[in-house]
Design an enzyme around this catalytic site. Structure first.
Site, PDB file in Angstrom:
ATOM      1  N   GLU A 321       0.838  -1.192   0.000  1.00 45.00           N
ATOM      2  CA  GLU A 321       0.000   0.000   0.000  1.00 45.00           C
ATOM      3  C   GLU A 321       0.878   1.249   0.000  1.00 45.00           C
ATOM      4  O   GLU A 321       1.734   1.418   0.877  1.00 45.00           O
ATOM      5  CB  GLU A 321      -0.910   0.042   1.225  1.00 45.00           C
ATOM      6  N   CYS A 322       0.680   2.134  -0.949  1.00 45.43           N
ATOM      7  CA  CYS A 322       1.352   3.422  -1.031  1.00 45.43           C
ATOM      8  C   CYS A 322       2.870   3.245  -0.937  1.00 45.43           C
ATOM      9  O   CYS A 322       3.491   2.828  -1.907  1.00 45.43           O
ATOM     10  CB  CYS A 322       0.807   4.372   0.034  1.00 45.43           C
TER      11      CYS A 322
END
Length: 428
Positions: A321-322
């Site tokens: 994530e990210c």
């Protein structure tokens, strides 16, 4: 039964984080069992709140979570008091107007203590507070804490004006330039990065203890009511290896707790210390954080990168994530324009030398190997950008207005990632 109280503000920058930190530390010093919570999709404030309370903070997100989830999470505390810090101004929410601190206070039926920055105003504080108190019937502003008060005379003018509102002033904290926290591009820095954080916290506790009536604050708290929880996001695997250090610090406790309750075994490793994920893990999770600040260290982390390749070879699910998505790519270009080799599991190049802020809630849909429902709720907040080859996207996305956004992320087999931070099960 535990009680709860919401700390809101008239706007961002009023000092509600510092006031909440001071309240948590001051109450704890007086022997009160107090648990922290943060409204909305925030990772950094909860890290500070947790340090002040000496127990983990939870996120309560009225945009992304159902009412049942919010009530259950709030009532699950084993503390005497749940102190919930708001987000932005009391009625500020997502682009669609929902998800505000006021929405959460109304749903949980908890009173609000409003933090007001009194700098550069005096009698005008009364109509400001009256406006917030009377804006919505279901949201009860039960008290006010004045912040950044210039003098005893200034305090008297403010308190005299507030008397007309009928809302009690619980305290007036003097202006103090030392009661400020450093910031960077994603908000506040993390507490471990502040050398004098314990001293700062002690000063905040003293200011709140000296100038706020803690007894009256406690008297305002109301009981929390529980509701049966709804199904949570399933574990990524049976044995999940999770990156956790200064480069990968953005984890939601409610997700980890739900995975543990579902019987998953969680292990943690530090890519910055060149640790590999557990060789027996059937899933690897790289959460968000600040990999762009540690590009050279991650590029030299051969054990970490070799461990990811090994996990891919044994068909483990690998999800980023990210910041985790950035680390799964081929190259990360830092703020100075210097490229750093990442894990290379996804043909993605990310860069932050041309910063552009992207943020907002996201309605996500997917058909990937993630063991989650098709529809998810999440958010996006980053300054970097990604260039990638044509790959199947991980998510199709809409914003809070339900307007369609470009597809997000990439999937190759059981390796996947995107800039989205997933919060909970989405709605239809």
């Amino acid at each position: 039964m535990a009680k709860g109280l919401v700390i809101g503000a008239s706007r961002s920058g009023s000092g509600k984080t510092v006031v909440t930190l001071g309240l948590l530390a001051a109450l704890r010093q007086r022997g009160i069992s107090v648990a922290p919570a943060k409204t909305g999709p925030d990772y950094i404030d909860p890290a500070f709140l947790g340090r002040a309370a000496q127990r983990p903070a939870i996120n309560l997100d009225p945009w992304a979570m159902s009412g049942h989830r919010l009530k259950h999470l709030a009532a699950s505390t084993d503390a005497d008091l749940l102190l919930i810090e708001g987000v932005m101004g009391l009625f500020d929410g997502a682009a669609d107007g929902t998800g505000s601190t006021g929405d959460l206070a109304e749903l949980l039926e908890l009173p609000v203590v409003l933090v007001v920055d009194a700098e550069r105003q005096s009698q005008s504080v009364a109509p400001l507070v009256a406006g917030f108190a009377n804006w919505r019937i279901g949201v009860r502003v039960a008290g006010v804490i004045l912040n950044r008060v210039a003098s005893t005379r200034h305090e008297r003018m403010l308190v005299d004006a507030l008397a007309a509102t009928g809302i009690p002033c619980l305290g007036a904290i003097p202006r103090n330039a030392e009661l400020a926290l450093p910031e960077r591009h994603l908000g506040l820095v993390l507490p471990d990065e502040i050398a004098a954080f314990e001293g700062f916290l002690a000063q905040a506790a003293q200011s709140v203890g000296d100038y706020v009536d803690l007894g009256r604050v406690l008297d305002l708290a109301q009981p929390l009511t529980d509701e049966a929880d709804t199904p949570r996001l399933a574990p990524l695997g049976q044995r999940i290896a999770i990156a956790r250090d200064d480069a990968f610090a953005f984890l939601y406790p409610h997700l980890l707790d739900g995975w543990r309750q579902a019987g998953a075994e969680l292990s943690f490793f530090s890519p910055l210390a060149d640790e590999a994920p557990d060789a027996a893990a059937d899933a690897v999770f790289l959460p968000g954080g600040y990999p762009e600040l540690h590009g050279a260290t991650l590029a030299a982390a051969t054990n970490f990168k070799t461990g990811l390749v090994a996990a891919q070879s044994r068909d483990a699910l690998i999800y980023g994530e990210c910041g985790g998505f950035m680390a799964l790519g081929e190259v990360l270009i830092d703020k100075a324009g210097v490229p750093h080799a990442m894990a290379g599991l996804l043909p993605v190049v990310t860069r932050i030398d041309r910063p552009k802020r992207i943020l907002g809630y996201r309605r996500l849909a997917h058909a990937s190997p993630l063991p989650w429902p098709e529809r998810l709720a999440g958010h996006e907040f980053h300054y970097s950008s990604a260039r990638q080859s044509r790959l199947p996207p991980l998510f199709h996305a809409k914003d809070a207005y339900a307007e369609t956004l470009p597809p997000m992320g990439a999937v190759i087999g059981r390796v996947m990632g995107s800039y989205a931070h997933v919060i909970d099960v989405g709605s239809a």
